[in-house]
Design a protein around this motif. Structure first.
Motif, PDB file in Angstrom:
ATOM      1  N   LEU A   1       0.774  -0.995  -0.136  1.00 52.92           N
ATOM      2  CA  LEU A   1       0.360  -0.277  -0.217  1.00 52.92           C
ATOM      3  C   LEU A   1       0.854   0.838   0.093  1.00 52.92           C
ATOM      4  N   PRO A   2       0.549   2.896  -0.364  1.00 49.39           N
ATOM      5  CA  PRO A   2       1.924   3.383  -1.188  1.00 49.39           C
ATOM      6  C   PRO A   2       1.634   4.502   0.335  1.00 49.39           C
ATOM      7  N   GLU A   3       0.537   4.109   1.168  1.00 49.80           N
ATOM      8  CA  GLU A   3       1.304   5.088   2.679  1.00 49.80           C
ATOM      9  C   GLU A   3       2.236   3.873   3.597  1.00 49.80           C
ATOM     10  N   TYR A   4       2.752   2.994   3.011  1.00 50.84           N
ATOM     11  CA  TYR A   4       3.695   2.185   3.682  1.00 50.84           C
ATOM     12  C   TYR A   4       4.738   2.106   3.415  1.00 50.84           C
ATOM     13  N   LYS A   5       4.630   2.439   1.780  1.00 54.66           N
ATOM     14  CA  LYS A   5       5.942   2.436   1.357  1.00 54.66           C
ATOM     15  C   LYS A   5       7.279   2.799   1.344  1.00 54.66           C
ATOM     16  N   HIS A   6       7.186   3.927   2.739  1.00 50.99           N
ATOM     17  CA  HIS A   6       8.286   4.494   2.572  1.00 50.99           C
ATOM     18  C   HIS A   6       8.936   3.800   4.014  1.00 50.99           C
ATOM     19  N   LEU A   7       8.561   3.105   4.817  1.00 51.48           N
ATOM     20  CA  LEU A   7       9.027   1.980   6.370  1.00 51.48           C
ATOM     21  C   LEU A   7       9.951   1.499   5.858  1.00 51.48           C
ATOM     22  N   LYS A   8      10.815   1.520   6.689  1.00 50.55           N
ATOM     23  CA  LYS A   8      11.717   1.061   6.855  1.00 50.55           C
ATOM     24  C   LYS A   8      11.967  -0.366   8.323  1.00 50.55           C
ATOM     25  N   GLU A   9      12.655  -1.327   8.195  1.00 48.13           N
ATOM     26  CA  GLU A   9      12.294  -2.493   8.715  1.00 48.13           C
ATOM     27  C   GLU A   9      13.483  -2.108  10.321  1.00 48.13           C
ATOM     28  N   ALA A  10      11.778  -2.857  11.158  1.00 46.94           N
ATOM     29  CA  ALA A  10      12.670  -2.767  12.681  1.00 46.94           C
ATOM     30  C   ALA A  10      14.023  -2.239  13.095  1.00 46.94           C
ATOM     31  N   PRO A  11      14.216  -1.702  14.434  1.00 47.41           N
ATOM     32  CA  PRO A  11      15.776  -1.241  14.591  1.00 47.41           C
ATOM     33  C   PRO A  11      15.911  -2.395  14.951  1.00 47.41           C
ATOM     34  N   PHE A  12      17.891  -2.503  14.944  1.00 43.49           N
ATOM     35  CA  PHE A  12      17.949  -3.760  15.512  1.00 43.49           C
ATOM     36  C   PHE A  12      18.190  -4.285  16.678  1.00 43.49           C
ATOM     37  N   PHE A  13      17.883  -3.587  17.715  1.00 44.11           N
ATOM     38  CA  PHE A  13      17.084  -4.232  18.965  1.00 44.11           C
ATOM     39  C   PHE A  13      16.023  -4.771  19.232  1.00 44.11           C
ATOM     40  N   MET A  14      14.753  -4.466  17.838  1.00 44.42           N
ATOM     41  CA  MET A  14      13.668  -5.056  18.144  1.00 44.42           C
ATOM     42  C   MET A  14      13.830  -6.197  17.325  1.00 44.42           C
ATOM     43  N   VAL A  15      14.765  -6.190  16.726  1.00 43.35           N
ATOM     44  CA  VAL A  15      15.202  -7.425  15.519  1.00 43.35           C
ATOM     45  C   VAL A  15      15.867  -8.517  15.976  1.00 43.35           C
ATOM     46  N   LEU A  16      16.315  -8.471  17.430  1.00 40.48           N
ATOM     47  CA  LEU A  16      17.935  -9.553  18.000  1.00 40.48           C
ATOM     48  C   LEU A  16      16.262 -10.166  18.852  1.00 40.48           C
ATOM     49  N   PRO A  17      15.801  -9.941  19.777  1.00 41.61           N
ATOM     50  CA  PRO A  17      15.770 -11.030  20.308  1.00 41.61           C
ATOM     51  C   PRO A  17      13.956 -11.839  19.850  1.00 41.61           C
ATOM     52  N   MET A  18      13.241 -10.809  18.396  1.00 47.47           N
ATOM     53  CA  MET A  18      12.671 -11.738  17.794  1.00 47.47           C
ATOM     54  C   MET A  18      13.566 -12.983  16.333  1.00 47.47           C
ATOM     55  N   ILE A  19      14.817 -12.504  16.335  1.00 53.08           N
ATOM     56  CA  ILE A  19      15.908 -13.840  16.130  1.00 53.08           C
ATOM     57  C   ILE A  19      16.372 -14.575  16.714  1.00 53.08           C
ATOM     58  N   ILE A  20      16.191 -13.956  17.770  1.00 56.58           N
ATOM     59  CA  ILE A  20      16.659 -15.659  19.372  1.00 56.58           C
ATOM     60  C   ILE A  20      15.922 -16.218  18.989  1.00 56.58           C
ATOM     61  N   LEU A  21      14.546 -15.740  19.211  1.00 55.69           N
ATOM     62  CA  LEU A  21      12.903 -16.570  19.632  1.00 55.69           C
ATOM     63  C   LEU A  21      12.678 -17.254  18.386  1.00 55.69           C
ATOM     64  N   SER A  22      13.127 -16.968  17.325  1.00 59.13           N
ATOM     65  CA  SER A  22      12.534 -17.858  16.486  1.00 59.13           C
ATOM     66  C   SER A  22      14.109 -18.867  16.151  1.00 59.13           C
ATOM     67  N   GLY A  23      15.021 -18.898  16.050  1.00 58.10           N
ATOM     68  CA  GLY A  23      16.400 -20.311  17.061  1.00 58.10           C
ATOM     69  C   GLY A  23      15.921 -20.649  17.609  1.00 58.10           C
ATOM     70  N   LEU A  24      14.990 -20.450  18.307  1.00 59.94           N
ATOM     71  CA  LEU A  24      14.866 -21.546  19.351  1.00 59.94           C
ATOM     72  C   LEU A  24      13.666 -22.192  18.933  1.00 59.94           C
TER      73      LEU A  24
END
Lengths: 302, 610
Positions: free
Chosen positions: B430-453
């Motif tokens: 959707l065009p209104e969200y085109k400019h958004l970026k990936e979440a910052p590193f410290f938000m991505v980190l716990p998510m990656i740990i959880l995925s690993g687990l």
């Protein structure tokens, strides 16, 4: 281990070749039912190789990744499938639930890729496919549960087949007549044959999930589809028709089952999606539960 | 000062809760960073000291509180504190959205204190007090989100659970004469055992959000602040599972035995309710538009699996239930965090307003994908192992009616977990969200740990299953047969590493096929087949509203049955209240005169009797 993996990949390849040939032969048979001449029996091979040689379009990385995951998941599932009592890659690990759930990885990959194409028709097709799955899977699993209980508690597909080959035991399609009917209906749902063809519905939603594909992606999905059909029909043969002691018997059973289903499907029209759900939760579920109760609690098995 | 003492960990945590409040008053961000440090500390302390057998249970400062380290307590404590620690990374990014920033940090830590107390005690009163401590601290976290109304509902339902727990404790004490947990559960017998069983089930149902006490769950999880939602689903709800293990497994209710399946009637009823919970949770999840509410209903349905497995109560079933607690805790935490990461950027969790987030947040997408594969019970993720074990238990017991619910929920989960995937992450961008970026590193980190687990629990479950086997033996059931790589159930053996390995082989072969042939031409998402229509706006090509409309139509008449039931119960209670109010608490002289006459005549009558 390497040998086992090679045997497994061989089973997947065998499944692909077998089903593609069967598909071609069946196109011919259905054509005769409809008073047409029909294509050559190897037409499906030609189609797939043609697709692989064409240049295609891609709608982003998830579009490609989903296709790879779909084919990968299905190949992995096929690797566990026993063909005859002797042709099996990983003996003892051909658990029924692996087939049901590992198959789902492939389906998920395809669904993901289709939705990732951005075409609403694809999403509608996926929605219908999942809804159909919700419909046919529950009665089928209740019947399989009865089978597992009757065999004294093995969910290994090849052991269930072996159980039916012991003298004095009938094939489960005879031993459990109600369950057998449910399984046939569910198998039609699994294969997406009419009247449960709702999620493909070419004239209505432009082949549903497949709408955006072309070239090698479509080719890979064709391969995936053929192997899926091979897995589902094989499951039916092993669970309900006593498996196969030799390859010849297996091929014969495969041909008969697949052709019979095609003949049934060639005279039906398509259900609407809500009709599919209501249908499966009315009679097949009732029959499956009745069968489970009379077989498990009362011990009435032919 | 012994740092391995539970009392010390508890007190340090409590003190740092106050500290977080004070720091939070000065700087809200710093206060929320304290929550990360504290919950990491608690997690590491519990897991490190706990699994090395070094936790000290003596108390020096806290009066009347006694601690005990049990295998099951340790398992639950490490799971829940781990979820708290992972979620706490999100606090600094969300703290600005709340009205009471310092209070948020304090209450977050206080909930953790309550958790520790509940899982590490051998005394029912201590358990109850800490249980309530958690309920009260978490209760004030909820209204910082979208609405305060859901807090009332949570309070009401939670009260039912708390009172049920309290009465159960009193019943057990009346027979055992002490508040000791092991004694209480062992010595209660006869009709009291059945009542305790029912009361503990009610307490567990209220906390797990099982039918018919499920109404709070979607409201609270939908309205609470995003990190709190993840904590509720992954952590606090598991308190219910802990109580359920106590009640459903360790107690033997005395009703009559159903001969055909060799199962006690009371157990069968609870299993049946569990199965209804699964079906209702699934059907309701399918029709939600809010991604958080959808996952909330999926939590409810997964709670149903835990209940069904625990009522069956043999080794495989209990291991399945406990593994499901772990697998669902980490998977739902990961899924909620992924949704939270999206919501932080877009300020909405409504799927009909979102689309194509994968192009902005690919890592978040992958985290969500891995989480839902586990939640749907598909290999090679953790959810498959637990669901496989629960299926074995149900099939082996031969329960076709319960099996309908169990299988339905399992297939139904494909439907509801796919909906956010298709509507929120995939589809048109959707065009209104085109400019958004990936979440910052410290938000991505716990998510990656959880995925690993999640992947680890699916590929190599045997280390954790070994730990769970110790619990199973403690509970008096037979341990599950596991070797280094395989698990043997009632109906056969699976080799999770082999399945994952073959999946890898399959994907590799597919990848080889893919790269062998000609490269594809990249086209945009709008460049699609539209059957000859000319469509230029993304919204019109994005299928996300009423995703499962044909299916929903089949049951949408019935969805408000429970609300209506509760409403009519409320009206009945109000009527009774009006009746009493009219006859007893009124200003009308004629009614008062009536009562005076009645009482006087009764008195006179009584006089004459004597």
């Amino acid at each position: 281990m390497v040998v086992n993996i090679l045997v497994g990949l061989g089973v997947a390849l065998f499944g692909f070749v077998l089903q593609t040939a069967m598909g071609g032969i069946n196109r011919k048979i259905v054509a005769r039912v409809q008073k047409r001449i029909g294509p050559k029996w190897y037409q499906e091979f030609i189609d797939i190789f043609k697709l692989f040689s064409k240049r295609s379009v891609s709608h982003g990385w998830i579009f490609d990744f989903g296709v790879i995951m779909a084919l990968g998941g299905i190949i992995a599932t096929a690797m566990f499938m026993p063909v005859t009592a002797n042709i099996i890659a990983f003996e003892g690990y051909d658990n029924f639930f692996i087939f049901v759930y590992l198959l789902a990885v492939g389906m998920l990959g395809m669904a993901m890729s289709a939705s990732g194409s951005g075409n609403p028709l694809a999403s509608i097709g996926v929605m219908r496919a999942l809804t159909t799955m919700l419909a046919y899977e529950v009665p089928f699993m209740i019947v399989v549960m009865t089978i597992i209980k009757l065999t004294g508690g093995t969910s290994s597909v090849s052991e269930i087949a072996a159980f039916q080959q012991i003298a004095g035991n009938n094939w489960f399609i005879i031993a459990l007549p109600l369950g057998g009917i449910v399984a046939i209906i569910s198998l039609m749902g699994m294969l997406g044959k009419k009247p449960f063809e709702t999620y493909i519905a070419p004239a209505e939603i432009a082949s549903g999930p497949m709408v955006e594909y072309g070239g090698k992606q479509l080719g890979m999905l064709f391969v995936m589809h053929e192997i899926t059909v091979f897995i589902e029909v094989s499951l039916f043969i092993h669970l309900f028709l006593g498996g196969a002691a030799t390859l010849g018997v297996y091929l014969l059973k495969y041909f008969l089952v697949y052709t019979a289903l095609n003949l049934i499907s060639s005279v039906y029209a398509r259900f609407k999606i809500d009709q599919v759900v209501v249908f499966f939760y009315k009679w097949p579920l009732f029959m499956a539960v009745t069968q489970a109760i009379i077989a498990i609690y009362l011990g009435w098995v032919i | 000062m012994n740092f391995a003492s539970i009392e010390m960990i508890l007190m340090i945590t409590l003190a740092s809760g106050v500290l977080a409040y004070l720091i939070g008053k000065l700087n809200a961000k710093l206060g929320s960073i304290v929550t990360i440090l504290v919950s990491m500390y608690v997690t590491i302390a519990v897991i490190y000291f706990g699994y090395n057998g070094e936790l000290v249970i003596t108390t020096e400062y806290l009066p009347l509180v006694t601690f005990k380290v049990t295998n099951i307590g340790l398992f639950f404590a490490s799971t829940v504190t781990f979820v708290f620690a992972m979620v706490s990374f999100f606090n600094p990014f969300f703290i600005d959205k709340y009205k009471f920033k310092a209070l948020y940090s304090m209450l977050y830590i206080f909930s953790l204190v309550g958790i520790l107390g509940v899982f590490f005690t051998d005394n029912f009163m201590t358990l109850f007090v800490f249980f309530e401590f958690t309920v009260w601290s978490s209760m004030f976290l909820i209204p910082m989100g979208k609405s305060t109304k859901s807090t009332t509902l949570y309070f009401a339902m939670s009260t039912i659970g708390s009172f049920a727990l309290l009465y159960a404790i009193f019943l057990m004490r009346s027979q055992s004469g002490s508040f000791d947990i092991d004694q209480g559960l062992a010595m209660v017998s006869g009709a009291k055992a059945t009542w305790t069983y029912i009361l503990l089930s009610v307490a567990a149902f209220a906390k797990l959000g099982a039918f018919p006490l499920h109404l709070w769950l979607p409201k609270v999880l939908g309205d609470a602040p995003d990190p709190v939602t993840a904590v509720f689903s992954g952590g606090l709800e598991k308190l219910g599972a802990f109580v359920a293990v106590m009640g459903l497994v360790r107690l033997a209710p005395v009703s009559f035995n159903i001969g055909a399946i060799d199962m006690d009637f009371a157990r069968y009823v609870i299993a049946f309710i569990g199965s209804i919970t699964i079906i209702i949770g699934t059907l309701m999840a399918i029709r939600q538009d809010d991604a958080k509410k959808l996952l909330a209903y999926s939590s409810m349905s997964n709670g149903g699996y835990i209940i069904v497995a625990l009522t069956i109560g043999n080794g495989i079933a209990i291991s399945g239930a406990l593994y499901h607690v772990l697998a669902h805790a980490i998977a739902s935490a990961a899924a909620f965090l992924a949704i939270a990461a999206v919501a932080r950027k877009t300020n909405t969790t409504k799927m009909s307003e979102l689309g194509g987030m994968i192009h902005n947040m690919p890592i978040t997408y992958m985290v969500y994908l891995i989480a839902i594969i586990s939640m749907a019970g598909i290999p090679p993720m953790g959810g498959f192992i637990s669901k496989w074990m629960i299926f074995q238990a149900v099939i082996n017991k031969g329960l076709p009616i319960i099996a309908i619910g169990v299988f339905f929920g399992s297939i139904g989960s494909f439907l509801y977990v796919f909906r956010p995937l298709a509507a929120l992450f995939l589809g048109q961008q959707l065009p209104e969200y085109k400019h958004l970026k990936e979440a910052p590193f410290f938000m991505v980190l716990p998510m990656i740990i959880l995925s690993g687990l999640i992947i680890y629990t699916g590929v190599l479950p045997n280390y954790i299953l070994g730990k769970i086997n110790e619990i199973v033996v403690d509970l008096g059931a037979t341990a599950v047969t596991i070797t280094e790589y395989t698990i043997t159930g009632f109906n056969g053996t699976i080799h999770p590493a082999l399945i994952s390995g073959m999946f890898g082989v399959g994907v590799f072969v597919a990848f080889l096929i893919f790269i062998t042939f000609k490269k594809s031409k990249k086209v945009t998402l709008m460049d699609t087949y539209t059957a000859g229509e000319f469509i230029y706006t993304e919204e019109l090509l994005h299928y996300s509203v009423d995703f499962y409309a044909p299916l929903e139509r089949l049951y949408e008449k019935y969805i408000h049955i429970m609300e209506k039931t509760y409403d009519s119960i409320r009206n009945k209670i109000a009527e009774v209240g009006h009746f009493f109010k009219y006859y007893f608490f009124t200003n009308k002289p004629e009614v008062s005169v009536f009562w005076i006459v009645i009482i006087v005549s009764l008195l006179l009558w009584g006089e004459s009797l004597w």
